[in-house]
Scaffold this active site. Structure first.
Site, PDB file in Angstrom:
ATOM      1  N   THR A   1      24.235 -10.542  71.789  1.00 54.37           N
ATOM      2  CA  THR A   1      23.103 -11.187  72.464  1.00 54.37           C
ATOM      3  C   THR A   1      23.325 -12.684  72.597  1.00 54.37           C
ATOM      4  OG1 THR A   1      20.690 -11.404  72.392  1.00 54.37           O
ATOM      5  CG2 THR A   1      21.831 -11.685  70.331  1.00 54.37           C
TER       6      THR A   1
ATOM      7  N   THR B   1      16.355  -4.454  68.962  1.00 52.21           N
ATOM      8  CA  THR B   1      16.175  -5.424  70.026  1.00 52.21           C
ATOM      9  C   THR B   1      14.807  -6.071  69.849  1.00 52.21           C
ATOM     10  OG1 THR B   1      16.215  -5.763  72.419  1.00 52.21           O
ATOM     11  CG2 THR B   1      15.213  -3.722  71.648  1.00 52.21           C
ATOM     12  N   GLY B   2      14.632  -7.233  70.440  1.00 50.07           N
ATOM     13  CA  GLY B   2      13.339  -7.904  70.357  1.00 50.07           C
ATOM     14  C   GLY B   2      13.398  -9.152  69.502  1.00 50.07           C
TER      15      GLY B   2
ATOM     16  N   SER C   1      20.560 -12.255  79.045  1.00 51.88           N
ATOM     17  CA  SER C   1      20.243 -12.098  77.619  1.00 51.88           C
ATOM     18  C   SER C   1      21.459 -11.797  76.756  1.00 51.88           C
ATOM     19  CB  SER C   1      19.210 -10.982  77.462  1.00 51.88           C
ATOM     20  OG  SER C   1      19.671  -9.809  78.086  1.00 51.88           O
TER      21      SER C   1
ATOM     22  N   ARG D   1      19.395 -21.898  65.880  1.00 47.44           N
ATOM     23  CA  ARG D   1      18.735 -20.635  65.529  1.00 47.44           C
ATOM     24  C   ARG D   1      19.683 -19.447  65.684  1.00 47.44           C
ATOM     25  NH1 ARG D   1      17.482 -15.470  68.132  1.00 47.44           N
ATOM     26  NH2 ARG D   1      15.492 -14.755  67.329  1.00 47.44           N
TER      27      ARG D   1
ATOM     28  N   THR E   1      18.859  -8.013  73.644  1.00 47.30           N
ATOM     29  CA  THR E   1      20.079  -7.578  72.997  1.00 47.30           C
ATOM     30  C   THR E   1      20.625  -6.328  73.650  1.00 47.30           C
ATOM     31  OG1 THR E   1      19.083  -8.368  70.968  1.00 47.30           O
ATOM     32  CG2 THR E   1      20.993  -6.919  70.745  1.00 47.30           C
TER      33      THR E   1
HETATM   34  N1  GLY Z   1      17.150  -9.740  68.932  1.00 51.89           N
HETATM   35  C1  GLY Z   1      17.872 -10.854  69.309  1.00 51.89           C
HETATM   36  C2  GLY Z   1      17.405 -12.126  68.790  1.00 51.89           C
HETATM   37  O1  GLY Z   1      16.264 -12.240  68.364  1.00 51.89           O
HETATM   38  O2  GLY Z   1      18.169 -13.053  68.813  1.00 51.89           O
END
Ligand code: GLY
Length: 327
Positions: A204, A237-238, A83, A214, A186
């Site tokens: 991340t 995070t998330g 990740s 994206r 992340t």
């Molecule tokens: N939190 C990392 C992402 O959505 O890319």
């Protein structure tokens, strides 16, 4: 924010349940604020190794900005982590793209997004902060800048992540990334140094199988990370889209400015994310926060998020975040 010593200890205990010994007896000698410096806090289990690297700098009186960069570089170099950095899961076309940002005690910030082929986006972000007039570089421009700064080009796609992507392409094209696994994404790391200065870093590879192009919350100052040296810092995070909608980390810091503890600020920010995202039950979002006094807290939507903490009264260890939804 003024606090007397007793208030400080009580609210620390509320914000950080992992230090029950501190509140076991208020007849024991009270801690002064200096006792909770330095502090390092970071997201997920990969935070343990990151904290260890950060602590080496903090414990010897080093600066928070150096600690946060050194900490997350460990995660970026770990090919088993899928990740962050090398080994990160690719986008839907099979390409690994990295996002990162960093903030120091002066409010200076640097960021890179959609960066390919560079092992340490956090250090490129720091170079943007320190060597340019800009805050954010993306894509080819970020890569050219990194190469010009002497960062070597590397292959970020490991065999394991390539295989996972090939399997996803065949069988799971319509399936959303799994909560706490594919979006267990992340590393965000916050540090308070012995001098009382705060810094933060966030890096991340983003959501697994994301659309080409994206960019999530992690490189966006105020969304994935925010630090105000007068108040505190926060990182997220998330599911990045949900964090961006709430400008999550700026919100956490502003909630602390209004007098909320780091724990309460994280809870209120998660509630804001919930209010602004009708699909909130299907996504994970978590925040961690650290204030100027060394108090910290965390909160998330789904159970399963944890974070690593170290300070003079606590060996580096994982703490389970409270959550809005249980498993
Ligand atoms: N939190 C990392 C992402 O959505 O890319």
């Amino acid at each position: 924010m003024h606090k007397n010593r007793r208030t400080f200890i009580k609210s620390t205990a509320i914000g950080a349940t992992a230090i029950p010994s501190i509140v076991a007896s208020l007849s024991e000698p009270l801690l002064s604020e200096d006792d909770l410096k330095p502090v390092v806090i970071s997201t997920w289990n990969h935070g343990l190794a990151a904290n260890e690297a950060a602590w080496k700098i903090l414990a010897t009186g080093g600066k928070a900005i150096d600690a946060v960069e050194s900490g997350v570089r460990i995660t970026e170099s770990d090919p088993t982590g899928q990740s962050v950095g090398i080994g990160g899961r690719p986008d839907m076309t099979g390409e690994v793209t990295l996002d990162a940002c960093i903030m120091n005690e002066h409010g200076d910030c640097g960021s890179v997004a959609y960066l390919k082929g560079i092992e340490h986006p956090i250090s490129v972000a720091r170079a943007v902060m320190e060597k340019t007039r800009h805050v954010m570089l993306v894509g080819d421009g970020a890569k050219e800048f990194a190469l010009a700064q002497g960062f070597p080009e590397v292959n970020l796609l490991t065999e394991k992540s390539k295989k996972d992507w090939e399997e996803w392409k065949v069988s799971q094209r319509k399936v959303l990334p799994k909560i706490n696994v594919e979006n267990h994404d992340t590393i965000g790391l916050l540090a308070l140094d012995k001098n009382g200065d705060l810094s933060g870093a966030c890096t991340t590879s983003g959501a697994a199988w994301k659309m080409k192009g994206r960019v999530g919350d992690s490189p966006i100052i105020g969304a994935g990370l925010y630090v105000d040296n007068e108040i505190g810092g926060a990182t997220a995070t998330g599911w990045g889209e949900a964090v961006i909608r709430a400008v999550g980390c700026f919100l956490v810091v502003e909630l602390m400015r209004q007098g909320n503890s780091p724990q309460k600020a994280c809870e209120l920010a998660v509630q804001r994310v919930i209010d602004k995202n009708p699909d909130w039950r299907e996504i994970q979002v978590g925040f961690i926060a650290l204030n100027k006094s060394g108090e910290y807290g965390a909160y998330c939507i789904h159970a399963g998020f944890d974070y690593a903490v170290q300070h003079p009264k606590l060996d580096n260890q994982m703490i389970k975040s409270d959550s809005r939804l249980s498993l």
